[in-house]
Enzyme design. Structure first.
Site, PDB file in Angstrom:
ATOM      1  N   CYS A 102       0.923  -1.350  -0.071  1.00 42.34           N
ATOM      2  CA  CYS A 102      -0.037   0.092   0.148  1.00 42.34           C
ATOM      3  C   CYS A 102       0.759   1.316  -0.062  1.00 42.34           C
ATOM      4  O   CYS A 102       1.434   1.553   1.003  1.00 42.34           O
ATOM      5  CB  CYS A 102      -0.991   0.134   1.357  1.00 42.34           C
ATOM      6  N   CYS A 139      -0.522   4.041   2.274  1.00 42.54           N
ATOM      7  CA  CYS A 139      -0.185   3.859   3.607  1.00 42.54           C
ATOM      8  C   CYS A 139       1.310   4.182   4.025  1.00 42.54           C
ATOM      9  O   CYS A 139       1.679   4.651   5.041  1.00 42.54           O
ATOM     10  CB  CYS A 139      -0.413   2.518   4.046  1.00 42.54           C
ATOM     11  N   ASP A 140       2.036   3.492   3.149  1.00 43.65           N
ATOM     12  CA  ASP A 140       3.634   3.557   3.591  1.00 43.65           C
ATOM     13  C   ASP A 140       4.598   4.444   2.811  1.00 43.65           C
ATOM     14  O   ASP A 140       5.819   4.371   3.125  1.00 43.65           O
ATOM     15  CB  ASP A 140       4.014   1.832   3.447  1.00 43.65           C
TER      16      ASP A 140
END
Ligand code: NDP
Length: 332
Positions: free
Chosen positions: A144, A147-148
Site C-alpha cells: 500500500c 499507507c507506507d
C-alpha cells in the site's frame, strides 16, 4: 446454538466500527475475529492518515483501541474462523414470518443464528510468494503506497505490476521518492492509456519491462532486489537494483469466497452493495429476479470496495452497516 441479534464477521476497521455502533444501539453484537486479528492494516508499519492520530499510530495499537471501544459498549468477541454460512435468501425463505435467522458456523462446530449479519472480511493483497518477501514484510515490503509511501521520502523504491494500481502507486511514490522502478513481467503495461502515459512521461520512473523478481536482499530490511530479464530466454540475465522499499501492486482478492452462494459478487469477487450503502443482493438465479436485496445481510469495508481500500473508508462503511442493521432489526 447461539441466538444473536447482530453478528459481525471480521476484525478490521469496518468490523470494529460496526461493533461500536451496533453495541451502542443495544444490539449486543457478537464479532467473530477471523484469521488476522486487526485485519489487513496490521501488515503495515505505521498509520499516519487515520484522523485523530496527529502523530501517527502503530496499526496494532489503533486496532486494539477500536476493539476496546467496541468492548466497552458490550461487544462479545469470538476468536475463530467462520467456516460456513447459510443465509436465508428471499425466494427460498420458508420460515413462519418469512424471515428465518441467518446461520453462521465458526470453526465448523459453533452455530450462530442471527437476525442481521455484517460481513467485514476485508481483502488480501496478492504477493509474489517469495520467501524473502515474507522475511521483509513490514521492513521494506508493502502492498500500500498510500499507507507506507511517506516512509520512503527521497529514497529509491520499486513497484511490481503493470496495471492501473501499479501505475497509480508508482506515480504517487514518484511524488515522494528520489526514484521509482516499475517491475513489469510483460513487454507492455496493462493499465489504461492515460495511466501509462503518466508513468512513461515521469522522469523519476524507470519501467523495467519483462523483468521478474527473484529475491529481495538486505541486512534486516530491504536494500536491494535481484531481477531476471526474460525468464527462460537465451538472453536472460540477472540484474540487481538497490532499493529501500518494495511495493506490490499485483491485485487484491476480496475475502468473500465463503459467501459466494449467498451474496451477489462482481467478476473479481467483491460483494455488490445497494446504492453505495451496505445492503447485499442475493445472487441471480432462475427463480430470483436481479437485484433482490437479502433482508439482514450487510457488507462493509474492503470486501465490498474495489476502489478506495482505505481504513477510514472501511470504518465509515462499518458505521453505515450497523445503522442499517439496527433499522432492520427494529423493523422485525
Ligand atoms: P490488474 O489485475 O489490472 O493488474 C495486475 C498487474 O499485476 C498486471 O500487470 C499483472 O501482470 C501483474 N501481475 C499479476 N500477478 C503477477 C505476478 N505474479 N508477478 C508479476 N506481475 C504480476 O490489477 P490492478 O490492481 O492494477 O487493477 C484492478 C482493477 O482496478 C482494474 O480493473 C483496474 O483498471 C482498476 N483500477 C482502476 C484505477 C483507476 O481507474 N484509477 C486505479 C486502480 C485500479 P500481467 O499484465 O502480466 O497479467
Amino acid at each position: 446454538m447461539n441466538r444473536v441479534k447482530c453478528l459481525i464477521i471480521g476484525s478490521g476497521p469496518a468490523g470494529y466500527t460496526a461493533a461500536i455502533y451496533a453495541s451502542r444501539a443495544n444490539l449486543a453484537p457478537v464479532l467473530i475475529e477471523g484469521p488476522q486479528l486487526g485485519g489487513q492494516l496490521t501488515t503495515t508499519t505505521e498509520v499516519e492518515n487515520f484522523p485523530g492520530y496527529p502523530d501517527g499510530v502503530e496499526p496494532f495499537t489503533m486496532m486494539d483501541d477500536m476493539r476496546r471501544q467496541a468492548e466497552r459498549f458490550g461487544t462479545t468477541f469470538v476468536s475463530g474462523i467462520v467456516t460456513k454460512v447459510e443465509f436465508s435468501l428471499p425466494s427460498l425463505q420458508g420460515g413462519t414470518e418469512g424471515r428465518p435467522p441467518h446461520k453462521v458456523w465458526a470453526e465448523d462446530t459453533d452455530l450462530y443464528e442471527a437476525d442481521a449479519v455484517i460481513i467485514a472480511t476485508g481483502a488480501s493483497a496478492k504477493y509474489l510468494g517469495l520467501e524473502s518477501e515474507r522475511t521483509y514484510r513490514g521492513r521494506g515490503v508493502s502492498a500500500c503506497a498510500t499507507c507506507d509511501g511517506f516512509f520512503y521520502r527521497k529514497k529509491t523504491v520499486a513497484v511490481v505490476g503493470g496495471g492501473d494500481t501499479a501505475c497509480e502507486e508508482a506515480n504517487y511514490l514518484a511524488g515522494l521518492c528520489e526514484k521509482v522502478y516499475m517491475i513489469v513481467r510483460k513487454p507492455y503495461l496493462r493499465a489504461s492509456e492515460i495511466m501509462q502515459q503518466r508513468v512513461l512521461n515521469n522522469p523519476k520512473i524507470e519501467v523495467l519491462f519483462e523483468h521478474n523478481t527473484l529475491c529481495l536482499t538486505g541486512e534486516g530490511k530491504v536494500q536491494g532486489a535481484d531481477l531476471i530479464y526474460r525468464k527462460g530466454e537465451p538472453d536472460e540475465a540477472i540484474k540487481h537494483i538497490a532499493i529501500d522499499g518494495f511495493f506490490l501492486a499485483i491485485g487484491h482478492h476480496p475475502n468473500t469466497e465463503l459467501f459466494k452462494d449467498y451474496v451477489a459478487r462482481d467478476a473479481e469477487g467483491y460483494i455488490i452493495v445497494k446504492d453505495n450503502g451496505t445492503q447485499c443482493y442475493a445472487p441471480i438465479t432462475d427463480n430470483r429476479s436481479p437485484l433482490t436485496v437479502i433482508p439482514g445481510i450487510f457488507a462493509a469495508g474492503d470486501c465490498a470496495d474495489p476502489h478506495y481500500r482505505q481504513a477510514v473508508v472501511a470504518a465509515g462503511s462499518g458505521a453505515k452497516a450497523a445503522i442499517e442493521a439496527d433499522k432492520y432489526i427494529k423493523s422485525l
